[in-house]
Design an enzyme around this catalytic site. Structure first.
Site, PDB file in Angstrom:
ATOM      1  N   GLU A   1       1.347   3.886  -3.244  1.00 35.13           N
ATOM      2  CA  GLU A   1       0.926   5.286  -3.163  1.00 35.13           C
ATOM      3  C   GLU A   1       2.072   6.227  -3.540  1.00 35.13           C
ATOM      4  O   GLU A   1       1.868   7.225  -4.249  1.00 35.13           O
ATOM      5  CB  GLU A   1       0.419   5.607  -1.763  1.00 35.13           C
ATOM      6  CG  GLU A   1      -0.918   4.986  -1.412  1.00 35.13           C
ATOM      7  CD  GLU A   1      -2.056   5.500  -2.279  1.00 35.13           C
ATOM      8  OE1 GLU A   1      -1.952   6.646  -2.776  1.00 35.13           O
ATOM      9  OE2 GLU A   1      -3.034   4.763  -2.463  1.00 35.13           O
TER      10      GLU A   1
ATOM     11  N   HIS B   1       0.823  -1.205   0.000  1.00 35.10           N
ATOM     12  CA  HIS B   1       0.000   0.000   0.000  1.00 35.10           C
ATOM     13  C   HIS B   1       0.863   1.263   0.000  1.00 35.10           C
ATOM     14  O   HIS B   1       0.628   2.193  -0.786  1.00 35.10           O
ATOM     15  CB  HIS B   1      -0.920  -0.001   1.220  1.00 35.10           C
ATOM     16  CG  HIS B   1      -1.711   1.254   1.401  1.00 35.10           C
ATOM     17  ND1 HIS B   1      -2.951   1.447   0.840  1.00 35.10           N
ATOM     18  CD2 HIS B   1      -1.426   2.400   2.072  1.00 35.10           C
ATOM     19  CE1 HIS B   1      -3.396   2.648   1.139  1.00 35.10           C
ATOM     20  NE2 HIS B   1      -2.500   3.241   1.909  1.00 35.10           N
TER      21      HIS B   1
ATOM     22  N   LYS C   1       2.572   6.067  -7.328  1.00 32.27           N
ATOM     23  CA  LYS C   1       1.507   6.781  -8.039  1.00 32.27           C
ATOM     24  C   LYS C   1       1.795   8.274  -8.075  1.00 32.27           C
ATOM     25  O   LYS C   1       1.638   8.930  -9.118  1.00 32.27           O
ATOM     26  CB  LYS C   1       0.150   6.534  -7.373  1.00 32.27           C
ATOM     27  CG  LYS C   1      -0.488   5.204  -7.668  1.00 32.27           C
ATOM     28  CD  LYS C   1      -1.988   5.205  -7.401  1.00 32.27           C
ATOM     29  CE  LYS C   1      -2.341   5.656  -6.007  1.00 32.27           C
ATOM     30  NZ  LYS C   1      -3.807   5.630  -5.771  1.00 32.27           N
ATOM     31  N   ASN C   2       2.212   8.821  -6.932  1.00 31.32           N
ATOM     32  CA  ASN C   2       2.523  10.253  -6.880  1.00 31.32           C
ATOM     33  C   ASN C   2       3.662  10.603  -7.823  1.00 31.32           C
ATOM     34  O   ASN C   2       3.616  11.613  -8.543  1.00 31.32           O
ATOM     35  CB  ASN C   2       2.896  10.652  -5.447  1.00 31.32           C
ATOM     36  CG  ASN C   2       1.696  10.724  -4.529  1.00 31.32           C
ATOM     37  OD1 ASN C   2       0.558  10.724  -4.970  1.00 31.32           O
ATOM     38  ND2 ASN C   2       1.958  10.768  -3.238  1.00 31.32           N
TER      39      ASN C   2
END
Length: 431
Positions: free
Chosen positions: A304, A300, A307-308
């Site tokens: 994240e 997770h 993705k950023n």
């Protein structure tokens, strides 16, 4: 508390006065390595005592939120979820005297030498940051916070030595936990919608520190509750995966988890921007590096961060660029921490905006509407838009004694440092 009986409100207030009990990663593993029906029963008894206390703390805090935040429709829905779960747990049948006596007899027959106490805990270093655990400094100074070793130890009792009612009780308790877990799946998004409603009421685009700290405490508590519930459910499964104790992997292969996150993030990025040429992500990690952790938490957080970085790079260079500078993921092994650095050349973040990146609902992307029927356990946005990715990832890191930090060079790119504690006896932070 409106909408519930006075008797139930008094019970919630009563349970909320008890301190919560911290559990470490190592204690969960020690407890569940060779689970018998006897040890699963001890775990069920611990959760039967502990979960109502944690739920009650959250209900009381939700009820006392200021500035009408506690009256937002979505906040009231979340509070109702917690009240219903609390009510179900306190009304769940307790272990009968017959079962208790059978466990005592089986334990006595095997002798005191078979009784095994859990290892002790160390304070979680994330408790030093008041923004992550608003109540902890207060609790540590004015309340004794018991460790799980004061509340639970386990017996190595063979299943054949216990009556069939023990296994039946364990199964029924797991069914109750599964129902609670499903009920709480939409908590993150529902509470986020409550914050949106609150901002609309106040006609503001930002939230103040009080609300920010509340959300940190609430979501950190939620991680802990779901961890305990998930662990109990998995320990009761008939089939167990190699190297797993519940949801914890004792030999988490970091390179494999990170590579899976890389593949998933690149796929979503390519799909979101309809790219023929998705930015490359280079992984530099010792292939055999492993440690005790929860793989789903690690995935997770890395997902994240990637993705950023992918969004920053693609939006800086454009979705029709012939090529992009690669994103680099470097994993370093230390004595205390395993640190994962994610580096991109996506233009960086202005210094004035660095504090805002940790604020819930802050995002540079266009924020889509929250679907009231969305029932996932956490945000699964296509690429960005809700402004929860970084704050929640930092909480996941801090839950077992790690942390997440950003260093940005405006005009060039950003480095994210994910610190994962190797000291698996760090106690979970209690909000």
């Amino acid at each position: 508390m409106s909408g519930i009986t006075k008797e139930l409100a008094n019970k919630i207030a009563h349970f909320a006065r008890f301190p919560q009990t911290g559990v470490s990663l190592r204690q969960m593993v020690e407890f569940g390595q060779n689970p018998s029906q006897g040890t699963l029963l001890r775990a069920a008894q611990f959760l039967h005592d502990e979960l109502p206390i944690r739920l009650a703390h959250r209900v009381v805090e939700l009820d006392s939120l200021p500035d009408n935040l506690n009256q937002m429709p979505s906040v009231l829905r979340v509070k109702r979820m917690y009240i219903d779960s609390f009510n179900e747990l306190i009304n769940f049948p307790k272990v009968t005297e017959r079962i208790r006596e059978a466990v005592r007899e089986a334990t006595t027959a095997q002798g005191e030498g078979r009784r095994k106490h859990l290892p002790g805990n160390h304070p979680n270093p994330s408790l030093n940051d008041s923004s992550a655990s608003g109540n902890n400094a207060r609790n540590s100074s004015s309340h004794w916070i018991p460790s799980i070793q004061h509340r639970s130890y386990h017996y190595e009792v063979k299943p054949t030595e216990l009556p069939v009612e023990v296994a039946e009780y364990n199964r029924s308790f797991v069914k109750a936990l599964e129902k609670i877990k499903r009920r709480h799946d939409p908590v993150v998004t529902t509470l986020a919608q409550g914050v949106v409603e609150y901002k609309q009421l106040l006609k503001t685009k930002t939230i103040d520190n009080h609300v920010q700290h509340f959300l940190d405490r609430f979501y950190l508590s939620r991680i802990g509750i779901r961890m305990l519930i998930g662990q109990q459910i998995e320990l009761n499964q008939q089939q167990r995966l190699k190297d797993y104790v519940g949801v914890i992997c004792t030999h988490t292969k970091i390179a494999d988890v990170v590579q899976e996150a890389i593949d998933n993030a690149r796929f979503i990025c390519g799909d979101y921007y309809m790219l023929m040429n998705t930015p490359e992500i280079e992984l530099h990690c010792p292939k055999h590096l492993e440690f005790m952790y929860v793989p789903s938490h690690l995935h997770h957080m890395i997902f994240e961060l990637l993705k950023n970085s992918l969004r920053a790079v693609v939006e800086l260079y454009g979705d029709e660029a012939d090529s992009y500078p690669p994103i680099k993921v470097v994993v370093a092994e230390g004595n205390e921490d395993i640190t994962i650095k994610v580096s991109d050349e996506g233009g960086g973040i202005p210094r004035s905006a660095m504090e805002q990146v940790w604020t819930y609902m802050y995002t540079t992307a266009q924020t889509p509407m929250l679907d009231p029927e969305f029932d996932k356990s956490d945000f699964k946005a296509p690429l960005a838009g809700f402004g929860y990715g970084l704050p929640l990832s930092r909480l996941y890191a801090r839950y077992f004694g790690g942390d997440l930090k950003l260093i940005s060079l405006e005009g060039y790119g950003t480095d994210a440092y994910l610190h994962l504690s190797r000291l698996s006896d760090n106690e979970e932070p209690l909000a």
